[in-house]
Design a protein around this motif. Sequence first.
Motif, short mmCIF file in Angstrom:
data_model
loop_
_atom_site.label_atom_id
_atom_site.label_comp_id
_atom_site.label_asym_id
_atom_site.label_seq_id
_atom_site.Cartn_x
_atom_site.Cartn_y
_atom_site.Cartn_z
N THR A 54 0.82 -1.22 0.00
CA THR A 54 0.00 0.00 0.00
C THR A 54 0.85 1.27 0.00
O THR A 54 0.32 2.35 -0.20
N GLU A 55 2.16 1.13 0.23
CA GLU A 55 3.03 2.31 0.32
C GLU A 55 3.46 2.78 -1.07
O GLU A 55 3.97 2.01 -1.87
N VAL A 56 3.25 4.07 -1.33
CA VAL A 56 3.70 4.68 -2.57
C VAL A 56 5.06 5.32 -2.29
O VAL A 56 5.22 6.07 -1.32
N PHE A 57 6.05 5.00 -3.11
CA PHE A 57 7.39 5.56 -2.92
C PHE A 57 8.06 5.75 -4.27
O PHE A 57 7.53 5.37 -5.31
N ARG A 58 9.24 6.37 -4.24
CA ARG A 58 10.02 6.57 -5.47
C ARG A 58 11.21 5.62 -5.45
O ARG A 58 11.82 5.41 -4.41
N ILE A 59 11.52 5.07 -6.61
CA ILE A 59 12.70 4.21 -6.74
C ILE A 59 13.54 4.79 -7.87
O ILE A 59 13.00 5.37 -8.82
N GLY A 60 14.85 4.67 -7.74
CA GLY A 60 15.70 5.21 -8.79
C GLY A 60 16.97 4.42 -8.95
O GLY A 60 17.41 3.72 -8.04
N GLN A 103 20.68 4.19 -18.47
CA GLN A 103 20.46 5.60 -18.15
C GLN A 103 19.71 5.70 -16.83
O GLN A 103 19.00 4.79 -16.43
N GLY A 104 19.86 6.85 -16.18
CA GLY A 104 19.20 7.07 -14.90
C GLY A 104 17.71 7.27 -15.06
O GLY A 104 17.23 7.80 -16.05
N MET A 105 16.97 6.79 -14.06
CA MET A 105 15.52 6.98 -14.04
C MET A 105 15.04 7.02 -12.60
O MET A 105 15.70 6.53 -11.70
N VAL A 106 13.88 7.65 -12.42
CA VAL A 106 13.19 7.63 -11.13
C VAL A 106 11.74 7.29 -11.43
O VAL A 106 11.14 7.85 -12.35
N GLY A 107 11.19 6.35 -10.67
CA GLY A 107 9.80 5.96 -10.86
C GLY A 107 9.03 6.11 -9.56
O GLY A 107 9.59 5.96 -8.48
N THR A 108 7.75 6.42 -9.68
CA THR A 108 6.86 6.50 -8.51
C THR A 108 5.85 5.37 -8.65
O THR A 108 5.31 5.15 -9.73
N GLY A 109 5.61 4.67 -7.55
CA GLY A 109 4.64 3.58 -7.58
C GLY A 109 4.70 2.75 -6.32
O GLY A 109 5.12 3.22 -5.26
N ALA A 123 12.86 10.28 -16.64
CA ALA A 123 14.21 9.97 -17.12
C ALA A 123 15.05 11.22 -17.00
O ALA A 123 14.52 12.32 -16.87
N LYS A 124 16.35 11.05 -17.06
CA LYS A 124 17.22 12.23 -17.03
C LYS A 124 16.85 13.15 -18.19
O LYS A 124 16.39 12.69 -19.23
N HIS A 125 17.03 14.45 -18.00
CA HIS A 125 16.56 15.35 -19.05
C HIS A 125 17.64 15.89 -19.97
O HIS A 125 17.35 16.61 -20.88
N ASP A 126 18.88 15.53 -19.73
CA ASP A 126 19.93 15.84 -20.70
C ASP A 126 21.13 14.94 -20.42
O ASP A 126 21.09 14.08 -19.57
N GLU A 127 22.21 15.15 -21.15
CA GLU A 127 23.39 14.28 -21.07
C GLU A 127 24.04 14.26 -19.69
O GLU A 127 24.67 13.30 -19.32
#
Length: 153
Positions: A54-60, A103-109, A123-127
Amino acid sequence: MALKSLKKKRRIQVVALAAVALVISTGLIGYAMRDGINFFRSPSQVMEEPPRPTEVFRIGGLVEEGTLQRGQGHEIRFSVTDGGASVPVVFAGVLPDLFEENQGMVGTGSYINGIFQATEILAKHDETYMPKEVIDALKEQGVYQENDIGAGS
């Protein structure tokens, strides 16, 4: 004499009422914000101590090479890693343009039945940019090299 006693009693009532109002408002603010605060976890932290479904968190972390699979419709499956552990991710939606393996990413779920079910993927927004939390998680696992990717802010 009775007038002074009445004023003192009234003042005590006002102070007590203000204190009760402060406690109630602080509690309501905390209750309202509990769903708005999404804590960050690295894949290693998720595997060591799995959060409640039930916990919503960010993973990266980094999108693990060779794990990106596009399914039927908009469903995408991949794994996110910090070099120490990998967490399978499923996402139904449109990925950002810069989303790719390694590439780097962060997800919420939420983490349900061993799979991170993402409601949002960033996702990362530039190089040169990567979120600070992701850099810290990669450094902790010894994966991050300073000259590979610039620091995020």
